[in-house]
Design a protein around this motif. Structure first.
Motif, mmCIF file in Angstrom:
data_model
loop_
_atom_site.group_PDB
_atom_site.id
_atom_site.type_symbol
_atom_site.label_atom_id
_atom_site.label_comp_id
_atom_site.label_asym_id
_atom_site.label_seq_id
_atom_site.Cartn_x
_atom_site.Cartn_y
_atom_site.Cartn_z
ATOM 1 N N GLU A 94 0.827 -1.203 0.000
ATOM 2 C CA GLU A 94 0.000 0.000 0.000
ATOM 3 C C GLU A 94 0.864 1.258 0.000
ATOM 4 O O GLU A 94 0.544 2.246 -0.679
ATOM 5 N N SER A 95 1.987 1.233 0.735
ATOM 6 C CA SER A 95 2.879 2.395 0.752
ATOM 7 C C SER A 95 3.462 2.665 -0.623
ATOM 8 O O SER A 95 3.552 3.816 -1.070
ATOM 9 N N ARG A 98 0.664 4.011 -2.997
ATOM 10 C CA ARG A 98 0.344 5.412 -2.687
ATOM 11 C C ARG A 98 1.454 6.347 -3.136
ATOM 12 O O ARG A 98 1.201 7.440 -3.634
ATOM 13 N N ASP A 259 -2.807 13.792 3.534
ATOM 14 C CA ASP A 259 -2.656 12.608 2.684
ATOM 15 C C ASP A 259 -1.293 11.953 2.817
ATOM 16 O O ASP A 259 -1.102 10.829 2.331
ATOM 17 N N ALA A 263 0.803 4.851 5.264
ATOM 18 C CA ALA A 263 -0.247 3.938 4.794
ATOM 19 C C ALA A 263 -0.303 2.703 5.686
ATOM 20 O O ALA A 263 0.134 1.609 5.304
ATOM 21 N N TYR A 264 -0.836 2.884 6.879
ATOM 22 C CA TYR A 264 -0.998 1.758 7.791
ATOM 23 C C TYR A 264 -2.160 0.883 7.360
ATOM 24 O O TYR A 264 -3.189 1.379 6.887
ATOM 25 N N ARG A 271 -3.707 10.905 13.317
ATOM 26 C CA ARG A 271 -3.374 11.584 12.076
ATOM 27 C C ARG A 271 -3.833 13.030 12.123
ATOM 28 O O ARG A 271 -4.759 13.389 12.859
#
Length: 531
Positions: A94-95, A98, A259, A263-264, A271
């Motif tokens: 995901e990291s 993104r 944003d 990306a956990y 956050r």
């Protein structure tokens, strides 16, 4: 009010220097858990033969800051995953996805990449420090011509900085170390004869200072950018979207900061949301005000008192518990560079936060390079010295006097705090790069009047009550180098305002001239005319 410049930095003396040079950050477990963070313990880490032991620092436990160019390269990501596989880790998919969806400017952009445990691994901790050491060790064995070698070498920890509100230095109860829980009041009023340095409500009978119109100024307002806790409503300030408001925001830029959160995969990590200081409570069931609630509005109010003709643009990078994620700072600086490239003015950047680094100056190269890009465009950078009563480098203030190769840059200043009587505040850090002294002990400024904690006055009869330090009101007195920094930033803005309307002047030259003037002339702000 005077601001002092130290022409000769404090030098080393025989024996122990003032303050413990090994001083580290101490944060309670609940704050570390809230941000997915840990403290690097220098005495509990593995070392290779000849390797220098690191210093303590605070970082997101399972996140690395990686240049975006690296995460966009299949070859580089494959190499990282293959290297980390030896310790049972990999970059989260995901990291990487993104990172590849982001738009990047011409400069290097650092992106948070979450570490995950390989499916076949057992009893592995996703710890960014050993992961970073593994990458550096492997890179030493790579050929010099390896693709993206310099970018891979720039991978770093995702440091968590802290604001400079006050509680106490160790067991001395002197005030000055960044507060970490509850409100920042050391003693209840009336309990002791000595005042503390914490946040205390005060009454201000004067109104806001007079502000001239743009027409009266004869040119655009000087812009002071603050990276802090965000904005909140106050009687002194128009709404942030009002025409020619003193205190303003940048919603698209704030969205970029939001944003950039790591990306956990479903983890509940605090956050940054929006540009408002929401006054989050550290424990809603208890209800006391958080340690840094209202911190940003205090800073804006100090600039307003000194330079009302300027304007302040606030970016929210600090949580109300005082924690500042490094990835949020990078995102804010990237946004400022992009706005300046589009013609938006930025004259002064004020950073009332900082932290300690595990490997000294090199660990802060990424941020230092980024602020130097702003300085190359004429932005004067003002940094709080820190409130640990230590000589250990506190960044970015500790880099304020660092020489940079190439064309001249706008100055970068490290600011310590003075008491009302002119002595150096007991909590203020000391470092050769910290050459400026400004009022920072029990300064009075604006505070969000709508914020109120659950703590009650010590004594109350219904209509009569003692001072309630958890119901601060529109103004308060507060201490820290956090507040000395905007005093200097506001003074710089007032001096720059005098240059409005001048024929085309190189912004770097203008910035250096203003600071030279402040060095040569003992600065007194505001000018006092007896009545």
């Amino acid at each position: 009010m005077t601001i002092d410049y130290i022409p000769e930095p404090p030098g080393a003396t025989e024996g122990e220097r003032f303050g413990p040079p090994w001083q580290g950050v101490t944060l309670p477990r609940e704050i570390l858990d809230r941000h997915g963070a840990k403290i690097l313990d220098p005495w509990a880490v593995g070392l290779d033969p000849g390797e220098t032991r690191p210093d303590s620092t605070v970082y997101r436990a399972d996140v690395l800051l990686v240049p975006g160019t690296v995460l966009r390269s299949d070859e580089a990501v494959t190499w990282i995953d293959a290297t980390l596989a030896d310790i049972g880790l990999k970059l989260s998919e995901e990291s990487v996805v993104r990172a590849r969806e982001r738009d990047y400017g011409p400069g290097t952009t650092w992106v948070p990449a979450v570490l995950e445990i390989n499916e076949e691994s057992r009893d592995v901790r996703a710890d960014a420090w050993p992961a970073l050491r593994a990458l550096r060790r492997a890179l030493d064995g790579e050929p010099a011509e390896r693709a993206l070698r310099s970018e891979l070498a720039d991978i770093s920890l995702d440091h968590l900085f802290v604001g400079s509100a006050t509680s106490g230095i160790g067991s001395l109860n002197l005030g000055g170390e960044p507060a970490t829980s509850g409100h920042a009041v050391i003693d209840e009023p009336g309990v002791t004869a000595r005042p503390g340095y914490g946040r205390v409500p005060v009454t201000v009978v004067a109104g806001p200072p007079r502000r001239r119109t743009v027409e009266q100024l004869g040119g655009p307002r000087i812009t002071v950018v603050m990276l802090d806790t965000g904005v909140a409503g106050h009687p002194w300030f128009k709404p942030v979207d009002a025409a020619d408001a003193f205190l303003t925001v940048d919603p698209p830029g704030q969205q970029l900061i939001e944003d950039t959160h790591p990306a956990y995969a479903g983890r509940d990590i605090a956050r940054l949301v929006g540009y408002e200081d929401l006054g989050h409570l550290p424990n809603p069931l208890v209800g006391t005000l958080n340690s840094h609630t209202g911190h940003g509005l205090m800073l804006a109010g100090l600039v307003a008192q000194i330079a009302p003709d300027a304007r302040v643009v606030m970016y929210k990078v600090m949580h109300s518990d005082g924690v500042v994620p490094e990835e949020a700072v990078h995102a804010a600086l990237d946004r400022l560079l992009a706005r300046m490239d589009d013609g938006e003015p930025v004259d002064v950047l004020c950073c009332s936060f900082g932290g300690f680094a595990e490997t000294g100056d090199p660990a802060m190269n990424a941020l230092f390079n980024k602020v130097n890009q702003l300085r190359a465009r004429g932005v004067i950078v003002v940094n709080a010295a820190g409130n640990y009563a230590t000589t250990r480098p506190f960044y970015l203030a500790a880099l304020s006097e660092t020489a940079v190769q190439g064309p001249p840059l706008a100055p970068m200043l490290g600011v310590a705090a003075k008491n009302p009587d002119g002595t150096i505040a007991i909590f203020s850090n000391e470092h050769p790069a910290v050459r400026w002294l400004a009022p920072g002990a029990m300064v009075v400024s604006t505070f969000p009047p709508q914020f109120r904690g659950a703590q009650n006055a010590t004594l109350s009869t219904g209509e009569r009550a003692s001072l309630d330090c958890d119901a601060v009101g529109p103004f308060c007195g507060w201490s820290g180098t956090s507040f000395a920094a905007p005093v200097v930033a506001g003074t710089i803005a007032a001096e720059l305002t005098k240059t409005i309307g001048q024929v085309v002047v190189d912004p770097v030259e203008r910035a250096r001239t203003v600071i030279d003037t402040m060095i040569n002339d003992k600065v007194v702000r505001p000018e006092v005319v007896p009545i």
